[in-house]
Design an enzyme around this catalytic site. Structure first.
Site, PDB file in Angstrom:
ATOM      1  N   CYS A 103       0.548  -0.977  -0.143  1.00 32.63           N
ATOM      2  CA  CYS A 103       0.044  -0.520  -0.188  1.00 32.63           C
ATOM      3  C   CYS A 103       0.730   1.401  -0.218  1.00 32.63           C
ATOM      4  O   CYS A 103       1.638   1.298   1.300  1.00 32.63           O
ATOM      5  CB  CYS A 103      -1.091   0.353   1.185  1.00 32.63           C
ATOM      6  SG  CYS A 103      -1.977   1.059   1.446  1.00 32.63           S
ATOM      7  N   HIS A 145      -9.328  -3.997  -2.310  1.00 29.53           N
ATOM      8  CA  HIS A 145      -8.109  -3.207  -1.406  1.00 29.53           C
ATOM      9  C   HIS A 145      -8.677  -1.491  -1.497  1.00 29.53           C
ATOM     10  O   HIS A 145      -8.746  -0.848  -0.450  1.00 29.53           O
ATOM     11  CB  HIS A 145      -6.166  -3.429  -2.024  1.00 29.53           C
ATOM     12  CG  HIS A 145      -5.585  -2.823  -1.606  1.00 29.53           C
ATOM     13  ND1 HIS A 145      -4.931  -3.302  -0.630  1.00 29.53           N
ATOM     14  CD2 HIS A 145      -5.814  -1.102  -0.864  1.00 29.53           C
ATOM     15  CE1 HIS A 145      -4.152  -2.272  -0.290  1.00 29.53           C
ATOM     16  NE2 HIS A 145      -3.710  -1.403  -0.507  1.00 29.53           N
ATOM     17  N   GLU A 146      -9.425  -1.317  -2.632  1.00 32.47           N
ATOM     18  CA  GLU A 146      -9.099  -0.006  -2.619  1.00 32.47           C
ATOM     19  C   GLU A 146     -10.724   0.488  -1.528  1.00 32.47           C
ATOM     20  O   GLU A 146     -10.498   2.120  -1.448  1.00 32.47           O
ATOM     21  CB  GLU A 146      -9.000   0.313  -4.213  1.00 32.47           C
ATOM     22  CG  GLU A 146      -7.976   0.435  -4.730  1.00 32.47           C
ATOM     23  CD  GLU A 146      -6.430   1.049  -4.024  1.00 32.47           C
ATOM     24  OE1 GLU A 146      -6.642   2.325  -3.567  1.00 32.47           O
ATOM     25  OE2 GLU A 146      -5.480   0.390  -4.324  1.00 32.47           O
ATOM     26  N   HIS A 149     -10.068   1.201   1.782  1.00 32.97           N
ATOM     27  CA  HIS A 149      -9.627   2.674   1.648  1.00 32.97           C
ATOM     28  C   HIS A 149     -11.091   3.377   2.663  1.00 32.97           C
ATOM     29  O   HIS A 149     -11.266   4.486   3.118  1.00 32.97           O
ATOM     30  CB  HIS A 149      -8.757   2.792   0.709  1.00 32.97           C
ATOM     31  CG  HIS A 149      -6.769   2.608   1.401  1.00 32.97           C
ATOM     32  ND1 HIS A 149      -6.394   2.620   2.344  1.00 32.97           N
ATOM     33  CD2 HIS A 149      -6.603   2.130   0.338  1.00 32.97           C
ATOM     34  CE1 HIS A 149      -5.445   2.362   1.724  1.00 32.97           C
ATOM     35  NE2 HIS A 149      -5.277   1.876   1.030  1.00 32.97           N
TER      36      HIS A 149
HETATM   37 ZN    ZN Z   1      -4.249   1.243   0.524  1.00 26.82          ZN
END
Ligand code: ZN
Length: 176
Positions: A103, A145-146, A149
């Site tokens: 990341c 993953h995004e 966030h």
């Molecule tokens: Zn990330």
């Protein structure tokens, strides 16, 4: 002209804050389109395969998905850059796969992260259109993953601490 944005790192509260929905009316504005262009540039210059708005200190439900081979990720399929606005994961496969993730907000660390192998998603494009697509394997991993966030979650939260490695060790594992 697009510009490189500063990336916030682990410890900054915005990475732990749920991002707010983008107002659809504002998508075509110069300011929002400029943010997208700046995020694409920032992703590219940092050899990222994705970047979420909270990582550049914007608490909005927006991220860039850009699957491509570079120094940080080798031999991955090409897809994007696509701006993903107000995303939703409609359904996810039962099959889970584990692979290393890193990341841009957590430099120097990689970890094995379990993710759904495929997902059906919907989102709004930078042109303001609603889109539904199915993603598999690496692009599906980037999306998850995004998407995390946007909900204040980072990959470390999903990694067994024993599956964490340094960037140097990760590079050694890649060559094995
Ligand atoms: Zn990330």
């Amino acid at each position: 002209m697009s510009k490189k944005l500063k990336i916030v790192e682990l410890g900054d509260k915005i990475l732990r804050t749920k991002a707010k929905a983008v107002s659809v009316k504002g998508i075509k504005s110069k300011k929002f389109q400029g943010l997208i262009d700046n995020m694409i540039k920032t992703c590219d210059l940092n050899d990222g395969v994705g970047i979420a708005a909270p990582q550049v200190n914007e608490g909005l439900r927006l991220f860039i998905l850009w699957s491509k081979s570079n120094k940080r990720y080798k031999k991955v399929p090409s897809l994007g850059p696509i701006a993903i606005i107000n995303p939703r994961i409609v359904s996810s496969s039962k099959k889970i796969t584990k692979a290393y993730e890193g990341c841009l907000s957590i430099p120097g660390i990689r970890g094995l992260v379990p993710r759904h192998k495929s997902i059906d998603v919907e989102f709004i494009t930078r042109e303001g259109e609603e889109l539904q697509i199915t993603l598999e394997d690496f692009p599906a991993r980037i999306f998850q993953h995004e998407y995390d966030h946007l909900n204040g979650i980072v990959f470390l939260d999903r990694t067994d601490p024993k599956d964490l490695v340094t960037e140097k060790e990760y590079q050694r594992i890649l060559k094995m």
